[in-house]
Design a protein around this motif. Structure first.
Motif, mmCIF file in Angstrom:
data_model
loop_
_atom_site.group_PDB
_atom_site.id
_atom_site.type_symbol
_atom_site.label_atom_id
_atom_site.label_comp_id
_atom_site.label_asym_id
_atom_site.label_seq_id
_atom_site.Cartn_x
_atom_site.Cartn_y
_atom_site.Cartn_z
ATOM 1 N N UNK A 242 0.837 -1.178 0.000
ATOM 2 C CA UNK A 242 0.000 0.000 0.000
ATOM 3 C C UNK A 242 0.875 1.230 0.000
ATOM 4 N N UNK A 243 1.647 1.347 -1.076
ATOM 5 C CA UNK A 243 2.578 2.464 -1.212
ATOM 6 C C UNK A 243 2.397 3.062 -2.591
ATOM 7 N N UNK A 244 2.948 4.251 -2.786
ATOM 8 C CA UNK A 244 2.836 4.921 -4.065
ATOM 9 C C UNK A 244 4.163 4.975 -4.787
ATOM 10 N N UNK A 245 4.166 4.575 -6.050
ATOM 11 C CA UNK A 245 5.358 4.585 -6.890
ATOM 12 C C UNK A 245 5.151 5.589 -8.018
ATOM 13 N N UNK A 246 6.189 6.347 -8.328
ATOM 14 C CA UNK A 246 6.191 7.228 -9.486
ATOM 15 C C UNK A 246 7.554 7.136 -10.153
ATOM 16 N N UNK A 247 7.566 7.113 -11.469
ATOM 17 C CA UNK A 247 8.818 7.121 -12.230
ATOM 18 C C UNK A 247 8.684 8.023 -13.433
ATOM 19 N N UNK B 155 16.921 13.816 -15.677
ATOM 20 C CA UNK B 155 15.798 13.541 -16.573
ATOM 21 C C UNK B 155 15.128 12.204 -16.280
ATOM 22 N N UNK B 156 15.807 11.367 -15.517
ATOM 23 C CA UNK B 156 15.285 10.042 -15.193
ATOM 24 C C UNK B 156 15.251 9.908 -13.678
ATOM 25 N N UNK B 157 14.108 9.452 -13.148
ATOM 26 C CA UNK B 157 14.047 9.325 -11.694
ATOM 27 C C UNK B 157 12.890 8.468 -11.235
ATOM 28 N N UNK B 158 12.936 8.123 -9.957
ATOM 29 C CA UNK B 158 11.867 7.359 -9.326
ATOM 30 C C UNK B 158 11.536 7.986 -7.977
ATOM 31 N N UNK B 159 10.307 7.787 -7.511
ATOM 32 C CA UNK B 159 9.895 8.310 -6.220
ATOM 33 C C UNK B 159 8.942 7.342 -5.539
ATOM 34 N N UNK B 160 8.715 7.574 -4.259
ATOM 35 C CA UNK B 160 7.928 6.621 -3.476
ATOM 36 C C UNK B 160 7.365 7.293 -2.244
ATOM 37 N N UNK B 161 6.122 6.979 -1.934
ATOM 38 C CA UNK B 161 5.541 7.362 -0.661
ATOM 39 C C UNK B 161 5.074 6.093 0.023
ATOM 40 N N UNK B 162 5.415 5.944 1.304
ATOM 41 C CA UNK B 162 5.356 4.632 1.959
ATOM 42 C C UNK B 162 4.243 4.536 2.990
ATOM 43 N N UNK B 163 3.621 3.372 3.031
ATOM 44 C CA UNK B 163 2.754 2.940 4.124
ATOM 45 C C UNK B 163 3.419 1.699 4.711
ATOM 46 N N UNK B 164 3.849 1.765 5.955
ATOM 47 C CA UNK B 164 4.768 0.780 6.526
ATOM 48 C C UNK B 164 4.160 -0.611 6.642
ATOM 49 N N UNK B 165 4.916 -1.612 6.193
ATOM 50 C CA UNK B 165 4.586 -3.011 6.457
ATOM 51 C C UNK B 165 5.742 -3.687 7.192
ATOM 52 N N UNK C 62 1.894 3.727 -9.461
ATOM 53 C CA UNK C 62 0.985 2.771 -8.856
ATOM 54 C C UNK C 62 -0.450 3.025 -9.270
ATOM 55 N N UNK C 63 -0.754 4.265 -9.633
ATOM 56 C CA UNK C 63 -2.142 4.623 -9.895
ATOM 57 C C UNK C 63 -2.159 5.812 -10.858
ATOM 58 N N UNK C 64 -3.195 5.880 -11.663
ATOM 59 C CA UNK C 64 -3.299 6.896 -12.715
ATOM 60 C C UNK C 64 -3.223 8.329 -12.195
ATOM 61 N N UNK C 65 -3.858 8.686 -11.057
ATOM 62 C CA UNK C 65 -3.793 10.082 -10.617
ATOM 63 C C UNK C 65 -2.384 10.625 -10.433
#
Length: 604
Positions: free
Chosen positions: A1-6, A66-76, A192-195
């Motif tokens: 249950x985390x958010x991924x963006x690249x 120009x290339x990167x990744x990001x993440x927002x976390x919900x702890x497991x 992780x999701x379209x929005x």
């Protein structure tokens, strides 16, 4: 249950990554981080806390690329600390990874890697992934092959996106956790999701389990784990980017409560013909459900309460129907056969427990149908058929407009199933359908004239809050209590009203307001149960039309327009959503991001 963006493209990735993380914060907000190719390797900034804190630290630095990744976390695995925040790297910081899901064999992999000299700095299961990739790189494999080998070692659920130092490439894979690709000319997004990237593009590729994607400046390549090409066509998402913002409202939840007239109108558009008394569901011609002997509705949380609503409507029409918690389905699922219709109710279409129950039902021979909000979601793809609720993006963790749209779609489905089985619908459609067509306006009336702020003020210092109802009022009572507890953090419980005297009445005091939902059926019994609580000192708040007898008995009143029982609960639910919102606002709660919760539960 985390958010991924690249992001891969000509523009600087940082702004895109941070915007994406803000858009995905409903998926997790324990910690956040970004990593970019900055021309001399991989630069990382991550920290515990909310995305806004990460933005402040990034703006103070000089992250560019120009290339990167990001993440927002919900702890497991592991608490929300700077060390446990994503992205995670190997010791050399030559590999960076973000991950959503649970690696079930991480302990064995971690021990195996430690025996080979790897040093770990976090408590997470994710950290084994960059170490595995680096191990295979050290063995002489090319980056893409090393990524595939590492993914092949994993057991469990994952959406993984990785980058390797000095390569303008993102490597990604999914199994059991959502991952989508956005395309806009020569700019590419992973999320992780379209929005996450909706303001940049509405062209989306929905990845499926087992897909591996390589994204570089020339485009995307989709294969299976063995490298065999897989064809995934882009789809256009018809969500308005403005729907992903708060607009004039202080919170997404309040905005989405007020969007219900629009979302219901969208759900009904083209599906009902009030003048002719007809229901049209795209993809389902006459007789589509004539072989259905019984219906099982599987769902979790708010969707489960919508499923209860649908099951009750079907049973009233003499169709055998049961609503079941998806997370208990594997333990106590009723028998199914080819004449059993199993309906998975899931806003995101990615809820892990619901997907597992859906797969189990399908494996046992049942016909399956997904009622979901997301075109291209796993539930929509894996079920035999799908019906979309058309609610648009819902950002607030507490579901509001999607519950209303789910209830309406299940009401329509119940009438169609009944008509196909018995030759006629359960209800008088010439009466029901005009009321349905007026439902958006009725909700608007509730929103404009609500006394919810006053009710929230009046009972702010109470110790507990009870919600009761019968028939279709019962799932509304459960949902009202769920909304209240999840955003106010106050104790709230929902009951079938007759159950009050079978135990819960012992908890009733003058500090226990009772919200009684009246839908036009069995109301005298509900009123009697409310009065039983009232004689013990509890204040009663009646949720009913103005001319209802309960208004004269109750201590307070939340008004709903007079309508059919199938819709009265829907209107009552809007009032209870508003009470929860204003009570939480009075308490200063983080309404859109309640503690310990996330929007889309993609782990079991």
């Amino acid at each position: 249950m985390c958010g991924i963006i690249g992001h891969v493209g000509d523009d600087d990735a940082i702004e895109t990554l941070l915007t994406g993380l803000e858009n995905l914060e409903y998926r997790g907000y324990d910690s956040a981080g970004v990593a970019v190719q900055n021309g001399s390797g991989i630069a990382i900034e991550k920290r515990s806390g909310e995305v806004e804190e990460l933005k402040d630290s990034v703006e103070e630095g000089s992250l560019k690329g120009h290339v990167g990744i990001g993440h927002t976390r919900w702890s497991t695995h592991g608490p929300p600390t700077d060390e446990n925040a994503h992205p995670h790297t190997d010791e050399t910081t030559d590999v960076a990874v973000v991950h959503n899901g649970i690696i079930e064999n991480y302990a064995e992999l971690k021990e195996w890697l430690k025996e080979r000299g790897c040093e770990f700095t976090s408590d997470t299961d994710t950290e084994v992934i960059p170490h595995l990739i680096q191990y295979y790189l050290d063995e002489g494999l090319e980056s893409e092959t090393a990524f595939r080998e590492a993914i092949d070692d994993l057991e469990g659920s994952y959406a993984v996106t990785a980058m390797v130092s000095d390569e303008h490439v993102l490597y990604a894979a999914r199994k059991g956790s959502p991952l989508v690709v956005g395309i806009e000319d020569d700019e590419f997004f992973l999320a992780s999701d379209v929005p996450a990237f909706l303001e940049y593009t509405d062209s989306v590729v929905f990845l499926e389990d087992g897909d591996v994607v390589i994204v570089d400046e020339s485009g995307i390549e989709c294969t299976d784990l063995d490298g065999n090409p897989v064809r995934r066509e882009p789809e256009t998402v018809d969500w308005d980017p403005e729907q992903a913002g708060k607009g004039e409202f202080d919170h997404f939840m309040l905005k989405e409560i007020h969007e219900q007239p629009t979302s219901l109108a969208q759900a009904l558009e083209g599906r009902i013909d009030p003048e002719r008394g007809r229901i049209r569901l795209e993809g389902f011609g006459p007789g589509s459900f004539e072989d259905v002997d019984s219906v099982q509705l599987i769902a979790c949380g708010t969707s489960y309460h919508a499923a209860l609503y649908g099951a009750f409507t079907l049973r009233q029409a003499d169709v055998e129907a049961t609503a079941l918690l998806a997370n208990e389905y594997s333990v106590s699922a009723p028998p199914v056969d080819e004449n059993t219709l199993v309906i998975a109710v899931t806003q995101s279409g990615e809820t892990a427990d619901t997907l597992n129950a859906l797969r189990e039902a399908a494996a046992d021979g049942a016909r399956t149908l997904a009622v979901t909000n997301v075109v291209g979601s796993t539930a929509a793809r894996e079920a035999d058929d799908a019906v979309f609720i058309r609610a648009g993006p819902e950002i607030g963790v507490a579901a509001t407009k999607t519950f209303s749209s789910q209830v309406v779609m299940l009401t329509l489905l119940a009438q169609r199933i009944t008509a196909d089985r018995h030759g006629q619908p359960a209800a008088d459609l010439e009466s029901l359908l005009p009321e349905l067509s007026h439902a958006p306006g009725a909700i608007e009336t509730v929103l404009e004239g609500t006394d919810a702020p006053d009710i929230a003020d009046r009972y702010e210092d109470s110790r507990s809050y009870f919600f009761i109802g019968r028939g279709l009022g019962y799932p509304v009572a459960l949902e009202g209590a769920l909304k209240f507890k999840e955003i106010t953090y106050e104790h709230a419980e929902g009951f079938a009203s007759g159950e009050l005297k079978h135990g819960p009445l012992a908890l009733v005091t003058p500090e226990t307001p009772v919200f009684a939902v009246f839908v036009g059926e069995e109301d005298e019994k509900t009123l009697k149960n409310a009065e039983e609580a009232q004689t013990r000192g509890a204040p009663v708040i009646a949720v009913c039309p103005d001319d209802h007898r309960a208004v004269d008995v109750a201590d307070a009143h939340l008004s709903i327009p007079d309508t059919e029982p199938e819709l009265a609960g829907l209107l009552a639910n809007v009032q209870l959503q508003l009470v929860s919102y204003y009570a939480a606002d009075n308490l200063g709660r983080p309404i859109d991001k309640p503690r310990n919760l996330a929007k889309s539960v993609t782990v079991e």
